[in-house]
Write a protein that holds these residues in place. Structure first.
Motif, short mmCIF file in Angstrom:
data_model
loop_
_atom_site.label_atom_id
_atom_site.label_comp_id
_atom_site.label_asym_id
_atom_site.label_seq_id
_atom_site.Cartn_x
_atom_site.Cartn_y
_atom_site.Cartn_z
N UNK A 22 1.00 -1.18 0.04
CA UNK A 22 -0.06 0.13 -0.14
C UNK A 22 0.71 1.35 -0.08
N UNK A 23 0.46 2.30 -0.52
CA UNK A 23 1.10 3.59 -0.25
C UNK A 23 0.21 4.55 -0.91
N UNK A 24 0.67 5.75 -1.44
CA UNK A 24 0.12 7.06 -1.90
C UNK A 24 0.59 7.42 -3.37
N UNK A 25 -0.53 7.90 -3.84
CA UNK A 25 -0.35 8.30 -5.38
C UNK A 25 -0.10 10.02 -5.26
N UNK A 26 1.27 10.49 -5.54
CA UNK A 26 1.23 11.88 -5.36
C UNK A 26 1.55 12.78 -6.55
N UNK A 27 1.11 13.84 -6.58
CA UNK A 27 1.23 14.74 -7.81
C UNK A 27 0.47 15.94 -7.84
N UNK A 28 0.03 16.65 -8.89
CA UNK A 28 -0.57 17.82 -8.94
C UNK A 28 -1.72 17.73 -9.96
N UNK A 29 -2.81 18.42 -9.63
CA UNK A 29 -4.00 18.42 -10.29
C UNK A 29 -4.47 16.87 -10.70
N UNK A 30 -4.28 16.20 -11.92
CA UNK A 30 -4.85 14.99 -12.02
C UNK A 30 -3.46 14.19 -12.76
N UNK A 31 -2.21 14.71 -12.51
CA UNK A 31 -1.33 14.02 -12.82
C UNK A 31 -0.59 13.44 -11.77
N UNK A 32 -0.52 11.86 -11.72
CA UNK A 32 0.21 11.02 -10.70
C UNK A 32 1.65 11.25 -11.21
N UNK A 68 4.07 18.09 -3.31
CA UNK A 68 3.08 17.20 -4.37
C UNK A 68 1.78 17.01 -3.52
N UNK A 69 0.50 16.87 -4.16
CA UNK A 69 -0.81 16.51 -3.35
C UNK A 69 -0.95 15.16 -3.41
N UNK A 70 -1.53 14.80 -2.29
CA UNK A 70 -2.11 13.32 -2.20
C UNK A 70 -3.14 13.03 -2.99
N UNK A 71 -2.92 12.53 -4.41
CA UNK A 71 -3.96 12.51 -5.39
C UNK A 71 -4.78 11.12 -5.03
N UNK A 72 -4.41 10.14 -4.08
CA UNK A 72 -4.84 8.93 -4.01
C UNK A 72 -4.08 7.93 -3.24
N UNK A 73 -4.35 6.70 -3.54
CA UNK A 73 -3.80 5.62 -2.75
C UNK A 73 -3.74 4.39 -3.84
N UNK A 74 -2.73 3.39 -3.27
CA UNK A 74 -2.75 2.39 -4.13
C UNK A 74 -2.58 1.06 -3.11
#
Length: 127
Positions: A22-32, A68-74
């Motif tokens: 498990x972990x985090x998806x990081x980026x900006x806007x909609x771009x991981x 970077x933003x936390x855009x989601x998770x994996x």
């Protein structure tokens, strides 16, 4: 999505096997732009995942500081499919974030929306 993200998730899943990665998806806007692997602190990590709360807090603090933003998770399903499980659906926050789920050689991408998970796309990873 930055090049290599799907392969990196698949590699983390293989490394964590037989437990769920498990972990985090990081980026900006909609771009991981990158993944950040996190410790799975679930009581039974072979069947469930729980991202280390300290890692989540640190990532959200960094986001507020302009990183970077936390855009989601994996996470991975070591013996299952690359789709949200009943447990995933029950634990989801319905916050609009993206979930990437690795099962076997497949990584699927979902939006955790107000009405549940909506599939974004699925990719099979070679090798």
């Amino acid at each position: 999505m930055a090049r290599g993200i799907i392969a990196a998730i698949r590699e983390e899943a293989a490394r964590a096997h037989p437990d769920e990665a498990c972990g985090l998806l990081l980026g900006r806007g909609q771009n991981v732009a990158q993944i950040r692997p996190c410790a799975n602190v679930a009581p039974d990590p072979s069947r469930h995942f729980e991202i280390d709360p300290a890692a989540l807090i640190a990532a959200f603090r960094a986001e507020r500081a302009g990183e970077q933003q936390v855009l989601g998770y994996y996470h991975s399903h070591p013996t299952g499919h690359a789709a949200p499980s009943k447990t995933d659906a029950a634990m989801a926050a319905r916050d609009g974030r993206v979930w990437a789920i690795c099962g076997g050689k497949t990584v699927s991408w979902w939006r955790d929306g107000a009405n549940g998970f909506e599939v974004l796309f699925t990719r099979e990873v070679e090798g």
